[in-house]
Each structure stands twice: as C-alpha cells, then as structure tokens.
Scaffold this motif. Structure first.
Motif, PDB file in Angstrom:
ATOM      1  N   TYR A 142     -10.892  19.479   9.856  1.00 18.17           N
ATOM      2  CA  TYR A 142     -10.785  20.883   9.481  1.00 18.17           C
ATOM      3  C   TYR A 142     -11.941  21.655  10.119  1.00 18.17           C
ATOM      4  O   TYR A 142     -13.001  21.074  10.418  1.00 18.17           O
ATOM      5  CB  TYR A 142     -10.864  21.062   7.967  1.00 18.17           C
ATOM      6  CG  TYR A 142      -9.705  20.505   7.186  1.00 18.17           C
ATOM      7  CD1 TYR A 142      -8.683  21.338   6.724  1.00 18.17           C
ATOM      8  CD2 TYR A 142      -9.617  19.156   6.881  1.00 18.17           C
ATOM      9  CE1 TYR A 142      -7.616  20.844   5.985  1.00 18.17           C
ATOM     10  CE2 TYR A 142      -8.552  18.640   6.153  1.00 18.17           C
ATOM     11  CZ  TYR A 142      -7.560  19.492   5.708  1.00 18.17           C
ATOM     12  OH  TYR A 142      -6.502  18.983   4.981  1.00 18.17           O
ATOM     13  N   ALA A 143     -11.745  22.959  10.282  1.00 19.61           N
ATOM     14  CA  ALA A 143     -12.798  23.837  10.803  1.00 19.61           C
ATOM     15  C   ALA A 143     -12.941  25.012   9.843  1.00 19.61           C
ATOM     16  O   ALA A 143     -12.312  26.061  10.020  1.00 19.61           O
ATOM     17  CB  ALA A 143     -12.445  24.325  12.203  1.00 19.61           C
ATOM     18  N   PRO A 144     -13.741  24.859   8.798  1.00 22.05           N
ATOM     19  CA  PRO A 144     -13.859  25.934   7.801  1.00 22.05           C
ATOM     20  C   PRO A 144     -14.274  27.277   8.394  1.00 22.05           C
ATOM     21  O   PRO A 144     -13.880  28.331   7.868  1.00 22.05           O
ATOM     22  CB  PRO A 144     -14.912  25.398   6.829  1.00 22.05           C
ATOM     23  CG  PRO A 144     -14.797  23.906   6.945  1.00 22.05           C
ATOM     24  CD  PRO A 144     -14.475  23.653   8.385  1.00 22.05           C
ATOM     25  N   SER A 145     -15.034  27.257   9.475  1.00 22.58           N
ATOM     26  CA  SER A 145     -15.452  28.526  10.071  1.00 22.58           C
ATOM     27  C   SER A 145     -14.261  29.309  10.614  1.00 22.58           C
ATOM     28  O   SER A 145     -14.355  30.522  10.832  1.00 22.58           O
ATOM     29  CB  SER A 145     -16.458  28.274  11.196  1.00 22.58           C
ATOM     30  OG  SER A 145     -15.865  27.513  12.241  1.00 22.58           O
ATOM     31  N   GLY A 146     -13.142  28.613  10.817  1.00 21.81           N
ATOM     32  CA  GLY A 146     -11.948  29.271  11.316  1.00 21.81           C
ATOM     33  C   GLY A 146     -10.978  29.699  10.231  1.00 21.81           C
ATOM     34  O   GLY A 146      -9.920  30.283  10.540  1.00 21.81           O
ATOM     35  N   PHE A 147     -11.298  29.422   8.961  1.00 23.99           N
ATOM     36  CA  PHE A 147     -10.423  29.873   7.881  1.00 23.99           C
ATOM     37  C   PHE A 147     -10.400  31.407   7.857  1.00 23.99           C
ATOM     38  O   PHE A 147     -11.455  32.062   7.928  1.00 23.99           O
ATOM     39  CB  PHE A 147     -10.913  29.373   6.525  1.00 23.99           C
ATOM     40  CG  PHE A 147     -10.815  27.887   6.325  1.00 23.99           C
ATOM     41  CD1 PHE A 147     -10.024  27.095   7.136  1.00 23.99           C
ATOM     42  CD2 PHE A 147     -11.529  27.266   5.297  1.00 23.99           C
ATOM     43  CE1 PHE A 147      -9.927  25.723   6.941  1.00 23.99           C
ATOM     44  CE2 PHE A 147     -11.438  25.902   5.094  1.00 23.99           C
ATOM     45  CZ  PHE A 147     -10.638  25.118   5.920  1.00 23.99           C
ATOM     46  N   ALA A 148      -9.216  31.992   7.751  1.00 26.88           N
ATOM     47  CA  ALA A 148      -9.089  33.459   7.707  1.00 26.88           C
ATOM     48  C   ALA A 148      -9.776  33.989   6.457  1.00 26.88           C
ATOM     49  O   ALA A 148      -9.336  33.694   5.334  1.00 26.88           O
ATOM     50  CB  ALA A 148      -7.616  33.853   7.725  1.00 26.88           C
ATOM     51  N   VAL A 168     -18.482  19.026   4.674  1.00 25.36           N
ATOM     52  CA  VAL A 168     -18.756  19.743   5.920  1.00 25.36           C
ATOM     53  C   VAL A 168     -19.947  19.101   6.623  1.00 25.36           C
ATOM     54  O   VAL A 168     -21.054  19.032   6.069  1.00 25.36           O
ATOM     55  CB  VAL A 168     -19.023  21.236   5.660  1.00 25.36           C
ATOM     56  CG1 VAL A 168     -19.206  21.976   6.985  1.00 25.36           C
ATOM     57  CG2 VAL A 168     -17.876  21.855   4.863  1.00 25.36           C
ATOM     58  N   ALA A 169     -19.725  18.624   7.839  1.00 26.12           N
ATOM     59  CA  ALA A 169     -20.757  17.962   8.628  1.00 26.12           C
ATOM     60  C   ALA A 169     -21.694  18.998   9.259  1.00 26.12           C
ATOM     61  O   ALA A 169     -21.365  20.187   9.331  1.00 26.12           O
ATOM     62  CB  ALA A 169     -20.109  17.109   9.715  1.00 26.12           C
ATOM     63  N   PRO A 170     -22.863  18.557   9.736  1.00 25.17           N
ATOM     64  CA  PRO A 170     -23.799  19.495  10.373  1.00 25.17           C
ATOM     65  C   PRO A 170     -23.203  20.259  11.548  1.00 25.17           C
ATOM     66  O   PRO A 170     -23.627  21.387  11.835  1.00 25.17           O
ATOM     67  CB  PRO A 170     -24.951  18.585  10.823  1.00 25.17           C
ATOM     68  CG  PRO A 170     -24.937  17.471   9.831  1.00 25.17           C
ATOM     69  CD  PRO A 170     -23.489  17.226   9.546  1.00 25.17           C
ATOM     70  N   ASP A 182     -27.275  15.093   4.395  1.00 28.97           N
ATOM     71  CA  ASP A 182     -27.371  16.270   5.258  1.00 28.97           C
ATOM     72  C   ASP A 182     -26.022  16.939   5.522  1.00 28.97           C
ATOM     73  O   ASP A 182     -25.925  17.798   6.395  1.00 28.97           O
ATOM     74  CB  ASP A 182     -28.070  15.931   6.584  1.00 28.97           C
ATOM     75  CG  ASP A 182     -29.484  15.423   6.369  1.00 28.97           C
ATOM     76  OD1 ASP A 182     -30.166  15.965   5.481  1.00 28.97           O
ATOM     77  OD2 ASP A 182     -29.892  14.474   7.070  1.00 28.97           O
ATOM     78  N   HIS A 183     -25.007  16.575   4.786  1.00 24.37           N
ATOM     79  CA  HIS A 183     -23.739  17.300   4.826  1.00 24.37           C
ATOM     80  C   HIS A 183     -23.736  18.347   3.718  1.00 24.37           C
ATOM     81  O   HIS A 183     -24.525  18.289   2.764  1.00 24.37           O
ATOM     82  CB  HIS A 183     -22.554  16.356   4.644  1.00 24.37           C
ATOM     83  CG  HIS A 183     -22.221  15.571   5.870  1.00 24.37           C
ATOM     84  ND1 HIS A 183     -20.933  15.308   6.259  1.00 24.37           N
ATOM     85  CD2 HIS A 183     -23.026  14.990   6.809  1.00 24.37           C
ATOM     86  CE1 HIS A 183     -20.928  14.593   7.365  1.00 24.37           C
ATOM     87  NE2 HIS A 183     -22.186  14.379   7.716  1.00 24.37           N
ATOM     88  N   ARG A 184     -22.837  19.320   3.841  1.00 23.96           N
ATOM     89  CA  ARG A 184     -22.664  20.354   2.828  1.00 23.96           C
ATOM     90  C   ARG A 184     -21.372  20.116   2.054  1.00 23.96           C
ATOM     91  O   ARG A 184     -20.399  19.589   2.593  1.00 23.96           O
ATOM     92  CB  ARG A 184     -22.632  21.740   3.473  1.00 23.96           C
ATOM     93  CG  ARG A 184     -23.962  22.174   4.064  1.00 23.96           C
ATOM     94  CD  ARG A 184     -23.887  23.569   4.688  1.00 23.96           C
ATOM     95  NE  ARG A 184     -23.051  23.581   5.877  1.00 23.96           N
ATOM     96  CZ  ARG A 184     -22.015  24.387   6.071  1.00 23.96           C
ATOM     97  NH1 ARG A 184     -21.651  25.241   5.108  1.00 23.96           N
ATOM     98  NH2 ARG A 184     -21.320  24.355   7.190  1.00 23.96           N
ATOM     99  N   LEU A 185     -21.380  20.495   0.807  1.00 24.82           N
ATOM    100  CA  LEU A 185     -20.186  20.479  -0.030  1.00 24.82           C
ATOM    101  C   LEU A 185     -19.621  21.890  -0.049  1.00 24.82           C
ATOM    102  O   LEU A 185     -20.363  22.857  -0.270  1.00 24.82           O
ATOM    103  CB  LEU A 185     -20.550  20.034  -1.445  1.00 24.82           C
ATOM    104  CG  LEU A 185     -19.392  19.876  -2.442  1.00 24.82           C
ATOM    105  CD1 LEU A 185     -18.535  18.668  -2.061  1.00 24.82           C
ATOM    106  CD2 LEU A 185     -19.943  19.720  -3.853  1.00 24.82           C
ATOM    107  N   ALA A 186     -18.307  22.028   0.218  1.00 21.93           N
ATOM    108  CA  ALA A 186     -17.710  23.356   0.262  1.00 21.93           C
ATOM    109  C   ALA A 186     -16.475  23.405  -0.627  1.00 21.93           C
ATOM    110  O   ALA A 186     -15.679  22.460  -0.663  1.00 21.93           O
ATOM    111  CB  ALA A 186     -17.331  23.734   1.692  1.00 21.93           C
TER     112      ALA A 186
END
Length: 603
Positions: A470-476, A521-523, A562-566
């Motif tokens: 997945y690419a969360p930065s690309g979520f509308a 979410v990975a670095p 060092d990962h993030r939880l979203a």
C-alpha cells in the motif's frame, strides 16, 4: 481421452503442481476452481478408473495413486438420502479385513462437488482410512456425475440430516471402526453441524478447515452486510447464469434476496444463526467431539473473529491453527495435489496437521497431537523471502506462537488518541486526548485503502510470501482520513483485537458506513495492512455528532522497530454494502469525555 463429464484429460506435470502451490485453488475475479486443480483431479480419477495411464502423472502423485490402488478400491455412487433426493459420492474402500475408520468429506462450495479434492481422498486412503466424499444437496452442474439432487439450503436441517444418512451409508458399506469428518469451507461447517446433531453421537473427530463458527456474523456484522462474498458464492454453485435462484430452496433464496436488498435483516440473522456451529456448541460439548479448527487472519468469507469466538466456547479436545492468508490458501495445495513436493517450506504443514489430528483420534496413533498447544498462531509476514521469477519466494516459514487460549494472546492495551491534522494533511496518533477537531470525508466512493484487491487472490499471495503493498501517501485525502504515530523505535507486538472510538456526523440522511484499517508503515512510506473492519451507523441526526465504537478483526502482528502505526478511515470498501448518501459529507470528530482513540492490543 476425456473424463466422465466430457472434459479432456490434460497432461499433469510438476509445473501444474507448482501453479497450485503458488497461485492456490481459486482463480479469477468471478471465483472459480483453478484449471490446474481440475486437471489433477480429472487425471487421478481417470487413472483410478483405468481410462488414462498413471505414468502421465508427476512422480509424487503416481506414487500416491499406486499406494492406494494396492490397498483399496474406488467407486462413484449415488446415495439416496430422502424424498427422491440422491447425493453424488466418491468412495475408497480398504481391502484389509480388519476394521478401519472412515473419514467422511462433505465437499466445499463449488460447482464441481467432491471432484477437486480427489488428491486429499487418496492421501486419507494411503493413511489407512476408508473414505466417503460427497457433494451436498443442490451443488454441482446439472447432469454431471459429481452433482447432487435437491436444492441448496446452506448447511440447514436437510444438510445435517443428509450427513447422518451418509454415516448410515458408510456403516453399511465399510463397517467402520470409527467415523470422522473432514471439511474445507462449506464442508467444514456441515461437518461440525452433523457432529453436533447426529442423534447417535457417531462422529469421533472433526477437522474443520477454513471454517466458520457464526454464519450470521460472517454475513452481517456491525450493521454492515458482507455483500461481495455473498454475490460470488451465489454465482459459484454450478447454476446457469441468470438461473441462480433455481439452485436454492425457497426459504434460502428468500433470505438471500432479503440480504441483497438490505431488508428483513432480523430474519437473515436468525437463518444464519441456526446454521452456525456457535449456536449448537452445547451439543458439540455434550457429545465431546474432538474438534480441529483452522482459519486465516485476512479471511474474506468467514472472518477470523467469529471462528475464534466459537472455538473459545468449545470444552472438548480441540486445536486451532491461525494462518497468514485468506480462505483456503493454507490448506489448498495439500488437499488438491501437492503431496510431497516443497515449493516453499511450510506449504504442506496445514494439511499434515489436519491429518495428524484425525490419525490421533481415529487411528489411535501416538503422534505429536497430545503435545500441541490449544492454539497455534502464525505471526503475520514474519517469513523470510528471496526474489523469485515473479514476486518473492519463502525460504523460512513465518513464526508460530503457542497459546493456551486466544484470549491469552493479549496481555495489555495501549491507547493512541486521534488528533487533528499535523500540518501535512494527515492526523496524529499520540498518547494525549485531543478534542475540538473535525475532518470531513466524501462518502460512498471506493478508494485505494481497501482490505483486498480480490477476494481469495490477495490472501493467497500473502500466504505464498507476497503481501499486498500500500502507499498511504497516495490515499485520496477527501475520501480517506489517515492518522499516524511517529516512528516507534521499539516497534509493537500487536496481539488481539484493536478497537476504534470516534465521533461521526452526517450532513444529510440518517446513516453512515465507516471502514477502519490498521497499517504498518515502513520508513520508506510503503505499508502493509494489519487488520480492518467496517461499521454502519443508523439513526443519526444530520448535523449532530454521535460517538461510535467498534472492534477490528483479531491479529498477530509484529510492527518492526522504527515503523509507524497508521489508522485509516474511509466510507466504502468493495467487500461491503454502503449505507448513507453517496457524495455526501461524513464528518469525523472527537467529543469531550469520549475522545477519539485507537485501543491497541499488545502481547
């Protein structure tokens, strides 16, 4: 050369088995049995019947076939059950004069009835069992040898009675020492229900694979209809297109039509509850039937939560395997043709353990089963992989954790409060409650934040080492709201079911559907899904916020250091019905005293 159903007997090679191992037993967006699975089944059946040489099979299947033919004989039968209804059955009878147990296998939900799992029946026979596999009533293509009479009642009273009549038939045919049931998917639910309802308590063990515990909540939970799975299953019965209604009994078709229309849902729930092993768990416990369960973390037909809840209520000898993947992925290769090969380590473990359960309880083998934990939980995506020609290949299986019960997996919780935007359009997850913020969603449109790309297919890729990226930065941002922690230096051991609480308000109408997704979410910004769950809220007043709370599907997931939880929230996923106003505004907020929060289970 052709089979009894007029299909050509195609060559079966090691590549055929590799295709099953890599791509699973299901195929296509409309859901069908893999051509490779059918090729193996038809070739085995033709070799058993002497219409094709076994030499054309891969070595591992040829050896299995030879072993069975030396000790047993096979036949296709019609078994009368009631009111002029007969069921198609495939039998393997051991030649040995001493009493042997029988394993009865109701087929899964598919238009080919018992045919696809032929390799599994041979595997059982090679272990010393008589085998009686059958197609439940109504399933199959009209006029084919593997099809049964009658109408589909979805594991209803007729199916339960049919199962007991199949025991009667097995007793007359084999005089078995003991009776066991093994089922995958539809056959797993029927197996449990027959064991619970057989008046003479003749079922000595059950292995229920990719199973359900509560059919009602598999169809409709948190006020949300699981529409995509039901539509695919309706089309996957062997009916001619446009004539699907002709396959079902009148009551069942009325229920399905009500479900599709979103009406009379209390009747849908009552109908599904009666077909739920959970509703009959008292009978199972009273019979003392040793019961083996398997399910998957990203199951799209029978979500893991309902199966786990039923399993926890069992007081009989029991075992639960929880695997990476989706419906039928873990067991598929081992029950349809991959017998001894090893395309990746751990591929055959799910079926080997199911067989071991039966061996212990039916054959009396002194194997490892008494030393198993009650629950074996595979931690998601902890396998090791290397690049392959397509995607990646597993070299070390994912880690499995032993538990005395699933409830013991969670040892604590952690609160992550949802905040307003962080200046970059995203929201924050922090340890401090936050209020006085609102974020708006355009409702009723699908997004790239989705549970799966395709039912079964996405989970099959997970099982074989290739989880969906997945690419969360690309979520509308107008359709998906995102909240994220900072990088967590110690990671997290997520074990159990997360819960989400937040405020919701609609601009018009009185209902809203929300779908929550938890991501790792990975670095580098790429992500993997951990879990998800929908919620539909009704009785809203436009312009007035209400606090809602719901529980996501259970999981066992190690968030790396060092990962993030979203947390992502949208209003529509292809798997579920949407209730609300398309292109209306749904507002998410955090109310005083009921601050928006993600409660994370830790273990």
């Amino acid at each position: 050369m052709t089979t009894e159903d007029g299909e050509p007997i195609v060559s079966v090679t090691d590549a055929t088995l590799t295709d099953i191992a890599d791509n699973g037993i299901w195929r296509g967006a409309s859901l069908d049995i893999s051509p490779s699975v059918l090729a193996v089944a038809r070739a085995l059946l033709a070799a058993l019947q002497g219409t094709a040489p076994a030499a054309e099979l891969p070595a591992e299947l040829r050896e299995l076939l030879d072993a069975v033919r030396q000790r047993a004989g096979a036949a296709i039968q019609r078994v009368p059950v009631a009111d002029g209804v007969s069921l198609s059955a495939f039998t393997i009878r051991q030649n040995s004069p001493e009493p042997r147990p029988v394993v009865i296998v109701p087929s899964g939900w598919n238009p080919y009835g018992w045919l696809p799992f032929l390799a599994g029946y041979l595997s059982l026979a090679a272990r010393g069992y008589h085998v009686l596999a059958y197609t439940p009533r109504g399933m199959g293509r009209p006029g084919e040898f593997y099809s049964s009479d009658g109408f589909i009642g979805v594991a209803g009273p007729d199916d339960r009675a049919d199962g007991s009549r199949m025991i009667d038939h097995a007793e007359g045919l084999f005089s078995p020492e003991k009776v066991g049931f093994l089922g995958l998917s539809y056959g797993s639910g029927i197996s449990q229900l027959v064991a619970a309802h057989d008046e003479d308590n003749r079922v000595a063990a059950v292995a229920a694979l990719s199973t359900w515990g509560n059919l009602a909540t598999s169809l409709y939970d948190n006020g949300t209809r699981h529409t995509e799975a039901v539509e695919l299953l309706i089309a996957f019965t062997g009916a001619e297109k446009g004539k699907e209604h002709e396959k079902f009994d009148a009551e069942t078709w009325r229920i399905l039509e009500d479900f599709r229309a979103g009406r009379n849902l209390e009747d849908v729930v009552a109908w599904g509850t009666d077909r739920s092993p959970e509703a009959h768990v008292g009978r199972t416990n009273g019979h003392g039937t040793p019961t083996f369960y398997s399910n998957t973390w990203h199951e799209t037909l029978f979500p893991a939560g309902e199966a786990i809840a039923t399993f926890e209520k069992l007081t009989v000898p029991k075992h639960l395997n929880l695997w990476i993947g989706d419906h039928g992925a873990p067991e598929g290769a081992g029950i349809t043709g991959v017998v001894t090969g090893n395309p990746f380590p751990g591929l055959l473990t799910p079926m080997r353990e199911a067989y071991a359960w039966l061996d212990h309880h039916l054959l009396g083998k002194a194997n490892e089963v008494p030393d198993w934990p009650v629950v074996s939980s595979q931690v998601m995506f902890t396998y090791e992989t290397v690049p392959a020609l397509i995607g990646r290949r597993i070299t070390v299986p994912a880690r499995r954790e032993p538990l005395d019960s699933w409830t013991g997996a969670t040892t604590g919780t952690e609160a992550w409060y949802l905040g307003g935007t962080d200046g970059n359009g995203g929201g924050t997850l922090s340890d401090k409650p936050a209020t006085d913020w609102t974020r708006d969603l355009l409702a009723g449109r699908e997004t790239t934040a989705t549970a799966v790309d395709k039912i079964m297919e996405t989970g099959q890729k997970e099982w074989s080492g290739n989880p969906k990226p997945y690419a969360p930065s690309g979520f509308a941002p107008d359709r998906v709201l995102l909240w994220s922690t900072e990088e967590l230096s110690d990671g997290r051991r997520i074990r159990g079911s997360a819960t989400v609480r937040l405020g919701v308000r609609v601009a018009d109408g009185d209902a809203a559907t929300l779908v929550a997704y938890l991501f790792d979410v990975a670095p580098d910004g790429s992500a993997r899904i951990i879990t998800h769950e929908p919620l539909t809220v009704t009785g809203l007043t436009p312009g007035t916020a209400r606090t809602v709370r719901w529980t996501l599907q259970p999981t066992a997931y190690d968030l790396p250091a060092d990962h993030r939880l979203a947390l992502a929230v949208n209003t529509r996923d292809q798997l579920y019905a949407f209730t609300g106003t398309v292109d209306g505004t749904t507002t998410i907020t955090s109310l005083h005293g009921e601050e928006a929060v993600l409660e994370l289970p830790l273990g």
